[in-house]
Design an enzyme around this catalytic site. Structure first.
Site, PDB file in Angstrom:
ATOM      1  N   LYS A 148       1.138  -1.394  -0.356  1.00  0.00           N
ATOM      2  CA  LYS A 148       0.226   0.236   0.038  1.00  0.00           C
ATOM      3  C   LYS A 148       1.013   0.890   0.058  1.00  0.00           C
ATOM      4  O   LYS A 148       0.774   2.644  -0.699  1.00  0.00           O
ATOM      5  CB  LYS A 148      -0.876  -0.423   1.340  1.00  0.00           C
ATOM      6  CG  LYS A 148      -1.944  -0.778   0.964  1.00  0.00           C
ATOM      7  CD  LYS A 148      -2.446  -1.605   2.316  1.00  0.00           C
ATOM      8  CE  LYS A 148      -3.322  -2.849   2.105  1.00  0.00           C
ATOM      9  NZ  LYS A 148      -4.321  -3.501   3.015  1.00  0.00           N
ATOM     10  N   GLN A 160      -4.570  -2.213   9.952  1.00  0.00           N
ATOM     11  CA  GLN A 160      -4.562  -3.082   9.420  1.00  0.00           C
ATOM     12  C   GLN A 160      -5.181  -4.467   9.437  1.00  0.00           C
ATOM     13  O   GLN A 160      -4.841  -4.204  10.980  1.00  0.00           O
ATOM     14  CB  GLN A 160      -2.776  -3.718   9.012  1.00  0.00           C
ATOM     15  CG  GLN A 160      -2.966  -4.899   8.200  1.00  0.00           C
ATOM     16  CD  GLN A 160      -3.252  -4.729   7.123  1.00  0.00           C
ATOM     17  OE1 GLN A 160      -3.455  -3.610   5.595  1.00  0.00           O
ATOM     18  NE2 GLN A 160      -4.053  -6.088   6.068  1.00  0.00           N
ATOM     19  N   ASP A 208     -11.176   2.751   4.332  1.00  0.00           N
ATOM     20  CA  ASP A 208     -10.786   1.719   3.924  1.00  0.00           C
ATOM     21  C   ASP A 208     -11.857   1.306   4.186  1.00  0.00           C
ATOM     22  O   ASP A 208     -13.093  -0.506   3.906  1.00  0.00           O
ATOM     23  CB  ASP A 208     -10.343   0.681   4.475  1.00  0.00           C
ATOM     24  CG  ASP A 208      -9.802  -0.150   5.174  1.00  0.00           C
ATOM     25  OD1 ASP A 208      -9.998  -0.708   3.031  1.00  0.00           O
ATOM     26  OD2 ASP A 208      -8.921  -1.680   5.749  1.00  0.00           O
TER      27      ASP A 208
END
Ligand code: NAP
Length: 287
Positions: free
Chosen positions: A54, A98, A121
């Protein structure tokens, strides 16, 4: 036998990134560089790779990124404090925690601590609810990637029967809502679903989000079904048995090179949109 249409994630992702580069240039002229901060708790090797991928993707299109590594023993409170600081930092446009975090951490509480404006996200409960109700929020990236591929290849889904295999909060559930919002008829299946094979045999579109290598077999598919495989298992293996599904499908995503690259492009897009949104909010304050 007619070959299926290959749904090429690299092609879709590169067309999105080309568009984003133009948007980033405009932002930079206004003195803003979109910035994504990723938080990684613990030392899961796959998570390290994802976070690195990323960061590299941000760099390649001229965005800024920062990685925050927290030790495995980090408490929920410590993680929440880190997120709060990032929520308050005007230079940060997107925050990504994450998944998965170590078991002792309350992951839902941590996700929900991310402010909606920086939830690039699409993992907060608020973001999920807003997406389901078609309100303003950044969509969860892998589900958004699946929808992007459907749109890029102009796959008709209205009135079609789709089965989503998996109901996780980051994938199965949100993609089911997105398909439903686009007037597909959606069956959501999970580990307690009975006769899954029989259900799959009836549907026009299969979204595999199960986390089991080569789980969906070609012989389960209706002739000409569309196969969108979100799975990514060790050894670059999808949740569908590619070779046997290829023989039955009319369109199919490869793994790797399918949903994965588009997922990263969605994260970049959401972060750029968050930066643009911030600029227009600031402009409103000045007026
Ligand atoms: P997850 O949280 O483990 O969820 C898996 C889901 O599959 C659960 O809902 C589970 O049902 C269901 N399931 C398990 N066994 C089943 C069975 N025999 N029949 C039907 N359903 C079954 O996984 P996830 O995070 O959603 O990820 C799914 C896959 O997508 C993985 O391969 C992952 O690596 C991949 N992924 C890819 C990307 C990307 O960028 N391409 C991003 C995220 C994830 P229950 O709810 O009943 O347990």
């Amino acid at each position: 036998m007619k070959e299926p249409l290959l749904l090429d994630g690299k092609q879709v992702s590169s067309s999105i990134k080309d568009e984003l580069k133009g948007q980033i240039d405009v932002l930079k002229k206004q003195g803003i560089t979109p910035k994504l901060v990723t938080i990684l708790v613990g030392d899961n090797p796959s998570s390290h790779t994802y976070v690195q991928m990323k960061a590299n993707a941000c760099k390649r299109i001229g965005m800024e990124s920062e990685r925050i590594y927290l030790k495995s023993e980090t408490t929920t409170e410590e993680l929440l404090a880190t997120i709060k600081k990032l929520n308050e930092d005007d230079q940060v446009h997107g925050i990504l925690l994450q998944h998965p975090v170590p078991e002792h951490i309350d992951e839902r509480q941590a996700f929900d601590a991310i402010t909606l404006e920086k939830d690039v996200d699409g993992v907060t409960s608020h973001g999920f609810g807003s997406t389901a109700f078609q309100l303003n929020a950044y969509p969860c990236c892998t589900p958004a990637a699946i929808m992007e591929m459907i749109d890029y290849y102009q796959i008709p889904i209205e009135g079609k029967h789709a089965v989503v295999i998996g109901r996780s909060p980051i994938l199965g559930k949100p993609v089911s809502m997105m398909l439903l919002n686009r007037n597909a008829t959606v069956t959501i299946s999970h580990s307690r679903t009975e006769n899954l094979e029989e259900i799959v045999k009836q549907v026009d579109l299969v979204v595999a989000a199960v986390g089991k290598p080569r789980f969906v077999k070609g012989e389960w598919l209706k002739e000409g079904a569309i196969v969108l495989d979100a799975g990514y298992n060790q050894g670059n293996i999808g949740d569908c048995d590619y070779d046997s599904c290829y023989d039955k499908a009319s369109a199919i995503t490869p793994v790797p090179g399918g949903v994965g690259p588009v997922t990263i492009a969605m994260l970049l897009r959401n972060t750029v949109l968050a930066a643009e949104q911030k600029v227009s909010m600031n402009a409103m304050k000045i007026v």
